[in-house]
Design a protein around this motif. Structure first.
Motif, short mmCIF file in Angstrom:
data_model
loop_
_atom_site.label_atom_id
_atom_site.label_comp_id
_atom_site.label_asym_id
_atom_site.label_seq_id
_atom_site.Cartn_x
_atom_site.Cartn_y
_atom_site.Cartn_z
N GLY A 71 70.68 -53.49 -27.85
CA GLY A 71 70.56 -54.77 -28.55
C GLY A 71 70.61 -55.97 -27.62
O GLY A 71 71.03 -57.06 -28.00
N TRP A 72 70.16 -55.76 -26.38
CA TRP A 72 70.26 -56.80 -25.35
C TRP A 72 69.46 -58.04 -25.70
O TRP A 72 69.84 -59.15 -25.32
CB TRP A 72 69.77 -56.22 -24.02
CG TRP A 72 70.05 -57.08 -22.83
CD1 TRP A 72 71.16 -57.05 -22.05
CD2 TRP A 72 69.19 -58.08 -22.28
NE1 TRP A 72 71.06 -57.98 -21.04
CE2 TRP A 72 69.85 -58.63 -21.17
CE3 TRP A 72 67.93 -58.58 -22.63
CZ2 TRP A 72 69.30 -59.63 -20.39
CZ3 TRP A 72 67.38 -59.58 -21.86
CH2 TRP A 72 68.05 -60.10 -20.75
N TRP A 73 68.36 -57.89 -26.41
CA TRP A 73 67.52 -59.05 -26.72
C TRP A 73 68.26 -60.09 -27.55
O TRP A 73 67.99 -61.29 -27.43
CB TRP A 73 66.26 -58.60 -27.47
CG TRP A 73 65.47 -57.57 -26.74
CD1 TRP A 73 65.32 -56.26 -27.08
CD2 TRP A 73 64.72 -57.75 -25.54
NE1 TRP A 73 64.54 -55.61 -26.17
CE2 TRP A 73 64.14 -56.50 -25.21
CE3 TRP A 73 64.47 -58.84 -24.71
CZ2 TRP A 73 63.34 -56.32 -24.09
CZ3 TRP A 73 63.67 -58.66 -23.58
CH2 TRP A 73 63.12 -57.42 -23.29
N LEU A 74 69.18 -59.66 -28.39
CA LEU A 74 69.93 -60.60 -29.23
C LEU A 74 71.26 -60.99 -28.61
O LEU A 74 71.75 -62.10 -28.86
CB LEU A 74 70.17 -59.98 -30.62
CG LEU A 74 68.92 -59.68 -31.44
CD1 LEU A 74 69.29 -59.03 -32.76
CD2 LEU A 74 68.12 -60.96 -31.69
N ARG A 117 65.53 -69.31 -33.14
CA ARG A 117 64.30 -69.59 -32.38
C ARG A 117 64.69 -70.40 -31.14
O ARG A 117 64.47 -71.63 -31.06
CB ARG A 117 63.29 -70.36 -33.25
CG ARG A 117 62.95 -69.62 -34.54
CD ARG A 117 61.80 -70.28 -35.28
NE ARG A 117 60.54 -70.14 -34.59
CZ ARG A 117 59.76 -69.08 -34.65
NH1 ARG A 117 60.12 -68.03 -35.38
NH2 ARG A 117 58.62 -69.03 -34.00
N PRO A 118 65.24 -69.73 -30.13
CA PRO A 118 65.85 -70.45 -29.01
C PRO A 118 64.88 -70.98 -27.96
O PRO A 118 65.23 -71.89 -27.22
CB PRO A 118 66.78 -69.39 -28.40
CG PRO A 118 66.13 -68.09 -28.74
CD PRO A 118 65.48 -68.28 -30.07
N ILE A 119 63.68 -70.40 -27.85
CA ILE A 119 62.76 -70.83 -26.81
C ILE A 119 62.01 -72.07 -27.30
O ILE A 119 61.28 -72.02 -28.29
CB ILE A 119 61.76 -69.71 -26.44
CG1 ILE A 119 62.51 -68.45 -26.05
CG2 ILE A 119 60.86 -70.16 -25.30
CD1 ILE A 119 63.44 -68.62 -24.87
N ASP A 137 62.90 -59.18 -35.17
CA ASP A 137 63.03 -57.72 -35.20
C ASP A 137 62.69 -57.20 -33.81
O ASP A 137 61.58 -56.72 -33.55
CB ASP A 137 62.10 -57.11 -36.25
CG ASP A 137 62.28 -55.59 -36.37
OD1 ASP A 137 63.36 -55.10 -35.99
OD2 ASP A 137 61.35 -54.92 -36.84
N PRO A 138 63.63 -57.31 -32.85
CA PRO A 138 63.33 -57.00 -31.44
C PRO A 138 63.24 -55.51 -31.15
O PRO A 138 64.14 -54.91 -30.57
CB PRO A 138 64.51 -57.65 -30.70
CG PRO A 138 65.63 -57.60 -31.68
CD PRO A 138 65.01 -57.78 -33.04
N VAL A 139 62.14 -54.92 -31.58
CA VAL A 139 61.92 -53.50 -31.35
C VAL A 139 60.57 -53.33 -30.65
O VAL A 139 59.54 -53.83 -31.11
CB VAL A 139 61.92 -52.70 -32.67
CG1 VAL A 139 61.59 -51.24 -32.40
CG2 VAL A 139 63.27 -52.83 -33.36
N TRP A 161 74.47 -67.12 -25.37
CA TRP A 161 73.17 -66.98 -26.04
C TRP A 161 73.27 -66.81 -27.55
O TRP A 161 72.54 -67.48 -28.29
CB TRP A 161 72.38 -65.84 -25.42
CG TRP A 161 71.03 -65.61 -26.03
CD1 TRP A 161 70.71 -64.75 -27.03
CD2 TRP A 161 69.82 -66.29 -25.68
NE1 TRP A 161 69.38 -64.83 -27.33
CE2 TRP A 161 68.80 -65.76 -26.51
CE3 TRP A 161 69.49 -67.26 -24.76
CZ2 TRP A 161 67.49 -66.19 -26.43
CZ3 TRP A 161 68.18 -67.68 -24.68
CH2 TRP A 161 67.20 -67.16 -25.51
N PRO A 162 74.13 -65.93 -28.08
CA PRO A 162 74.18 -65.77 -29.54
C PRO A 162 74.52 -67.08 -30.27
O PRO A 162 73.89 -67.42 -31.28
CB PRO A 162 75.29 -64.72 -29.74
CG PRO A 162 75.28 -63.94 -28.48
CD PRO A 162 75.01 -64.94 -27.41
#
Length: 510
Positions: free
Chosen positions: A218-221, A349-351, A166-168, A339-340
């Motif tokens: 929505g750049w984080w996703l 969980r990409p990192i 929830d990238p807020v 990235w997506p």
């Protein structure tokens, strides 16, 4: 030059010979290849011990075994790891690549950021910014790398992966980030009250606006450097590089820089909207990507010379730097587009927290490249933070000493502007002490990477060394020590050669 290199290489070979003998004696004294069999109660244990003694020639003198190892090493045979049966040469191939990837990124970033911050800190001596950087440098320098690694695993990987659900970011946090950024820029630039207010407001507005845009878009996703963002980044890059390289008053240089930005934007449109990346991606390799960077530098040089004037070289240098940076931005954008798909393949969980690649990960070049860099983020940050502290202190001390020299006062007395005094006269001489520190520090990082590679599970040189010690295997340990010793000798030779580039008064044959 040839006599100097010949003399130093021969001296280095002699040092390597003595070091290899001492290394072999010390390692032989501390390892026990029969350790796992000494307390074994199996009936055939005596036969196994006898067989291993015969295979490893432990019944022979250590001097005889050293001479045998040395003869094989000179011919390129580094032996076999007896617990695994794998040749040390094949083990080194993957280990060296993993270590070079880690050290290259961390070293380049540490040198660039550390020297830049150190120089600014020296120019703002005894200011609040100087005291802040001094405190942060000593704090980072004193932090144990294993503790920093654990914290980064928790907050840089696990915490960020949880954030992506929830990238807020709350408005209060965004305001806090903007205030911190505004204060840092205010302390770094300084000036009277009016200037400080303007700098703080600009820094706060820019930082708050960027983070707000990232959140609303929505750049984080789905991260990207779109055309509008590239225009802003390119313009800022052109202004910054020109200001540092020649000064903004050099209109030809500034025009060449912005022309390079325009060329970069043209290629961005052609690659993203003209189907260029679609044609290049199936055959894309790292070598091809580097070739594209070289081509972009050549285009920048051509743009600089096309602007003409009596200082074409300066315009060409500025335009080439801007052109290469634009190429980097375009390549990063293409990688971000993957990235997506990459995040979905890893269940959001990409990192990564361990290893150097994701097993059984499919995809094209950009997916695998992205996977490589996500695995490099955390260990790179660990080495970066420690090295950054060192380079900041070294560059600050060197810059302070240089700024107090007579030729700096003479340059100012001649009426040269402060940018010319700092960049052309002071900065180049500031790099001379760093020419000794940087090459040797790169080799030292190989030793520091032992802990970092073990914590993050990277199969690099450090992991190979520690595994060899744990398994009482002398050949991988000797290979590691000899490579580090050889690189240390090469680093000292390179430092002497860099002296002659930075200071024409120094001659290698002197």
């Amino acid at each position: 030059m040839l006599r100097f290199l010949t003399r130093r290489v021969l001296a280095g070979l002699a040092i390597l010979l003595v070091a290899s003998f001492l290394y072999y004696l010390m390692i032989n004294a501390v390892i026990d290849p029969l350790e796992d069999l000494r307390f074994n109660t199996d009936p055939d244990t005596p036969q196994k011990i006898a067989q291993r003694i015969s295979d490893l020639r432990l019944d022979e003198s250590v001097f005889v075994r050293y001479l045998s190892w040395l003869g094989n090493f000179v011919t390129g045979d580094m032996g076999i790891s007896w617990p695994t049966g794998q040749t040390v040469t094949s083990m080194l191939q993957g280990a060296i690549i993993a270590t070079i990837q880690l050290l290259t990124m961390s070293t380049i970033l540490a040198i660039f950021l550390g020297v830049a911050v150190g120089v600014v800190s020296a120019l703002r001596q005894y200011s609040s910014f100087d005291y802040l950087i001094t405190f942060v440098s000593f704090l980072l320098f004193s932090l144990p790398s294993f503790w920093v690694a654990v914290l980064l695993k928790q907050w840089g990987a696990i915490g960020y992966n949880d954030f992506l659900r929830d990238p807020v970011i709350s408005t209060a946090v965004l305001i806090g980030i903007g205030i911190v950024a505004g204060l840092v820029w205010t302390l770094a630039i300084g000036g009277d009250v009016r200037r400080r207010v303007i700098v703080f407001a600009s820094g706060f507005a820019a930082t708050f606006g960027v983070f707000l845009y990232l959140q609303l878009s929505g750049w984080w996703l789905t991260p990207r450097i779109d055309l509008g963002m590239l225009v802003l980044i390119g313009a800022a890059t052109a202004l910054a590089v020109t200001a540092i390289s020649t000064g903004l008053r050099n209109r030809r240089s500034l025009g060449a820089a912005f022309t390079s930005v325009g060329v970069g934007l043209l290629f961005f449109v052609l690659l993203n909207y003209g189907g260029g990346w679609g044609a290049l991606t199936p055959s894309m390799t790292w070598g091809m990507l580097i070739l594209l960077g070289v081509v972009s530098a050549a285009i920048g040089v051509g743009v600089g010379y096309a602007w003409g004037g009596p200082d074409r070289g300066q315009s060409a240098r500025t335009a080439a730097i801007v052109s290469v940076l634009m190429a980097v931005y375009i390549a990063v954008d293409r990688m971000m587009q993957a990235w997506p798909a990459y995040s979905d393949a890893l269940s959001g969980r990409p990192i990564a927290t361990t290893g150097n690649r994701t097993p059984n990960l499919g995809g094209n070049f950009w997916i695998t490249a992205l996977d490589t860099y996500t695995h490099l983020i955390l260990p790179t940050l660990v080495l970066l933070l420690v090295s950054f502290a060192s380079y900041t202190r070294y560059s600050r001390a060197s810059m302070l000493e240089t700024m107090n020299q007579d030729y700096i006062r003479t340059a100012r007395a001649k009426g040269l502007n402060e940018r010319t005094v700092i960049m052309r006269h002071a900065f180049r001489n500031t790099l001379i002490p760093l020419a000794t520190i940087v090459p040797v520090d790169i080799i030292t990082l190989l030793g520091g990477a032992l802990i970092t590679e073990r914590i993050f599970g990277r199969p690099g040189m450090g992991s190979m060394f520690l595994t060899g010690l744990d398994m009482n295997d002398i050949n991988p340990v000797m290979a590691y020590l000899m490579i580090v010793a050889a690189l240390a000798i090469v680093a000292n030779i390179v430092a002497d050669l860099v002296y002659t580039v930075l200071d024409p008064r120094i001659r290698v044959n002197a």
